[in-house]
Design a protein around this motif. Structure first.
Motif, short mmCIF file in Angstrom:
data_model
loop_
_atom_site.label_atom_id
_atom_site.label_comp_id
_atom_site.label_asym_id
_atom_site.label_seq_id
_atom_site.Cartn_x
_atom_site.Cartn_y
_atom_site.Cartn_z
N THR A 172 1.20 -1.65 0.27
CA THR A 172 0.00 0.42 0.34
C THR A 172 0.90 1.32 0.04
O THR A 172 1.88 1.12 0.60
CB THR A 172 -0.50 -0.26 0.86
N GLY A 173 0.60 1.83 -1.22
CA GLY A 173 1.64 3.67 -0.51
C GLY A 173 1.19 4.01 0.09
O GLY A 173 -0.24 3.98 0.94
N LEU A 174 2.67 4.60 1.01
CA LEU A 174 2.29 5.48 2.55
C LEU A 174 0.73 6.93 2.93
O LEU A 174 0.73 6.31 3.43
CB LEU A 174 3.65 5.93 2.70
N GLU A 175 1.29 7.49 1.28
CA GLU A 175 0.01 8.62 1.38
C GLU A 175 -1.47 7.68 1.32
O GLU A 175 -2.30 7.80 2.04
CB GLU A 175 0.13 9.07 -0.04
N ALA A 176 -1.64 6.60 1.04
CA ALA A 176 -3.15 5.84 0.67
C ALA A 176 -3.02 5.44 1.59
O ALA A 176 -4.61 5.72 2.67
CB ALA A 176 -2.88 4.98 0.01
N LEU A 177 -2.07 4.87 2.32
CA LEU A 177 -2.25 4.26 3.98
C LEU A 177 -3.01 4.96 4.99
O LEU A 177 -3.59 4.75 5.98
CB LEU A 177 -1.24 3.31 4.59
N HIS A 178 -2.14 5.71 5.02
CA HIS A 178 -2.63 7.47 6.18
C HIS A 178 -3.70 7.27 5.93
O HIS A 178 -4.93 8.31 6.75
CB HIS A 178 -0.93 8.03 6.30
N ARG A 179 -3.69 8.11 4.38
CA ARG A 179 -4.89 8.59 4.34
C ARG A 179 -6.55 8.31 4.85
O ARG A 179 -7.82 8.29 5.09
CB ARG A 179 -5.25 9.45 3.20
N SER A 180 -6.06 6.85 4.00
CA SER A 180 -7.80 5.89 4.09
C SER A 180 -7.71 5.43 5.96
O SER A 180 -8.74 5.75 6.44
CB SER A 180 -6.93 4.95 3.40
N ALA A 181 -6.99 5.51 6.60
CA ALA A 181 -6.99 5.06 7.46
C ALA A 181 -7.52 6.37 8.67
O ALA A 181 -8.25 6.57 9.48
CB ALA A 181 -5.11 4.93 8.48
N VAL A 182 -6.94 8.55 8.02
CA VAL A 182 -7.90 8.76 8.56
C VAL A 182 -9.10 9.01 8.67
O VAL A 182 -9.76 9.89 9.90
CB VAL A 182 -6.79 10.13 8.38
N HIS A 183 -9.31 8.94 7.31
CA HIS A 183 -11.14 9.08 6.50
C HIS A 183 -12.00 7.82 7.00
O HIS A 183 -12.81 8.24 7.53
CB HIS A 183 -10.65 9.36 4.96
N LEU A 184 -11.44 6.96 7.24
CA LEU A 184 -11.66 5.68 8.01
C LEU A 184 -12.25 5.82 9.27
O LEU A 184 -13.39 5.85 9.36
CB LEU A 184 -11.50 3.95 8.03
N VAL A 185 -11.34 6.01 10.99
CA VAL A 185 -11.72 6.73 11.48
C VAL A 185 -12.18 7.92 11.83
O VAL A 185 -13.65 7.63 12.39
CB VAL A 185 -9.85 6.89 11.78
N ARG A 186 -12.70 8.82 10.61
CA ARG A 186 -13.03 10.24 10.66
C ARG A 186 -14.96 9.85 10.54
O ARG A 186 -15.98 10.28 10.75
CB ARG A 186 -12.43 10.99 9.89
N GLY A 187 -14.63 8.65 9.49
CA GLY A 187 -16.00 7.48 9.05
C GLY A 187 -16.77 9.28 7.69
O GLY A 187 -15.99 9.69 7.51
N THR A 188 -18.18 9.05 7.82
CA THR A 188 -18.21 9.75 6.99
C THR A 188 -19.90 10.09 7.45
O THR A 188 -20.53 10.30 8.29
CB THR A 188 -19.60 8.94 5.52
N THR A 189 -20.48 11.46 6.85
CA THR A 189 -21.56 12.61 7.36
C THR A 189 -23.16 12.34 6.61
O THR A 189 -22.52 12.60 5.08
CB THR A 189 -21.24 14.30 7.87
N PRO A 190 -24.11 11.42 7.01
CA PRO A 190 -24.30 10.41 7.68
C PRO A 190 -22.95 9.66 8.30
O PRO A 190 -22.34 9.35 7.16
CB PRO A 190 -25.51 10.07 7.62
N THR A 191 -22.89 8.83 9.50
CA THR A 191 -22.24 7.86 9.15
C THR A 191 -22.45 6.27 8.52
O THR A 191 -23.63 6.06 8.30
CB THR A 191 -22.25 7.17 11.08
N MET A 192 -21.65 5.07 8.36
CA MET A 192 -21.41 5.01 7.53
C MET A 192 -22.89 4.00 8.08
O MET A 192 -23.57 3.40 7.99
CB MET A 192 -20.12 3.57 7.86
N ARG A 193 -22.54 3.83 9.85
CA ARG A 193 -24.28 2.53 10.07
C ARG A 193 -25.40 3.57 9.63
O ARG A 193 -26.45 2.79 9.86
CB ARG A 193 -23.96 3.52 11.04
#
Length: 254
Positions: A172-193
């Motif tokens: 995994t690209g380092l930028e891809a790994l970090h940015r994906s993790a940051v946005h996964l932890v942040r989630g979406t609006t509304p939430t994924m749930r």
């Protein structure tokens, strides 16, 4: 191996494809993973074989390109995945998605409903999380600033992740790994749930039975989401107990 350009710069998503009948079945991996490895055994299991199957790598991961200009939000991942599926002439797919891939699949179904006919989520992220240094997974990665992570924080994550996850995380690209993790932890609006609750397609959520009752299961089931405990496994259900996973997935797709 197949590929499709999914950004204006021509960055390619790639996937391994198994021939078979339609509608297509799409497998999506989690953070720092790759679908051909995580799903190869179960995609050809007698209970799941015979369907056209795309074992697809999200942008930045596995066999796909690793652009450093891509934001890697969950919405960006979902839109890039949608572009790849359209290029593959896929519509109304059955989507089986693990962990972060499950979050992406929920966003995909919400933003591009014509592409998804059914969802099987495998211990997927549904809620925002709190970054924490030393915690396992996305919370650990997201606890670093991007410059700090690129400058060497990734080595600390590597050492905590262990050999099995690092075997695919290193692709995994380092930028891809970090940015994906940051946005996964942040989630979406509304939430994924919340997005999952409102989706009109058949939905199943698989989780490891040893983890105990899944939080919010009653609300999910009230909205028509089947919540299924899979025995003798951890987070990577399809790798830990492929037989039980194949049975649970096949029942969800029946």
């Amino acid at each position: 191996m197949h590929s499709a350009a999914v950004t204006t710069e021509g960055d390619q998503i790639r996937w391994a494809e198994l021939p078979g009948e339609g509608p297509a079945r799409v497998y999506v991996h989690g953070l720092g993973a790759t679908s051909p490895l995580y799903f190869a055994e179960t995609a050809v299991h007698p209970l799941l074989a015979g369907r056209r199957s795309l074992l697809i790598d999200l942008l930045g991961h596995g066999h796909s390109d690793r652009p450093t200009s891509f934001a890697y939000t969950l919405e960006d991942h979902a839109d890039a995945l949608a572009a790849a599926l359209r290029a593959a002439k896929v519509a109304g797919a059955e989507v089986i998605a693990h962990s972060m891939g499950g979050a992406v699949a929920v966003v995909l179904a919400a933003r591009h409903p014509e592409l998804v006919s059914r969802l099987v989520l495998v211990d997927a992220n549904l809620d925002p999380l709190t970054p924490e240094r030393g915690a396992y997974g996305s919370r650990d990665i997201a606890s670093y600033g991007e410059e700090e992570f690129l400058a060497g924080g990734w080595r600390e994550v590597r050492d905590r992740a262990g050999e099995d996850w690092w075997a695919t995380m290193r692709l995994t690209g380092l930028e891809a790994l970090h940015r994906s993790a940051v946005h996964l932890v942040r989630g979406t609006t509304p939430t994924m749930r919340k997005l999952l609750l409102d989706l009109p397609v058949p939905r199943t959520f698989l989780y490891p039975e040893p983890d105990g009752p899944f939080p919010g299961a009653e609300e999910l089931e009230a909205a028509g989401v089947r919540v299924v405990a899979v025995p003798d496994c951890g987070h990577c259900i399809m790798l830990d107990n492929p037989e039980a996973f194949a049975h649970a997935a096949a029942e969800a797709l029946a």
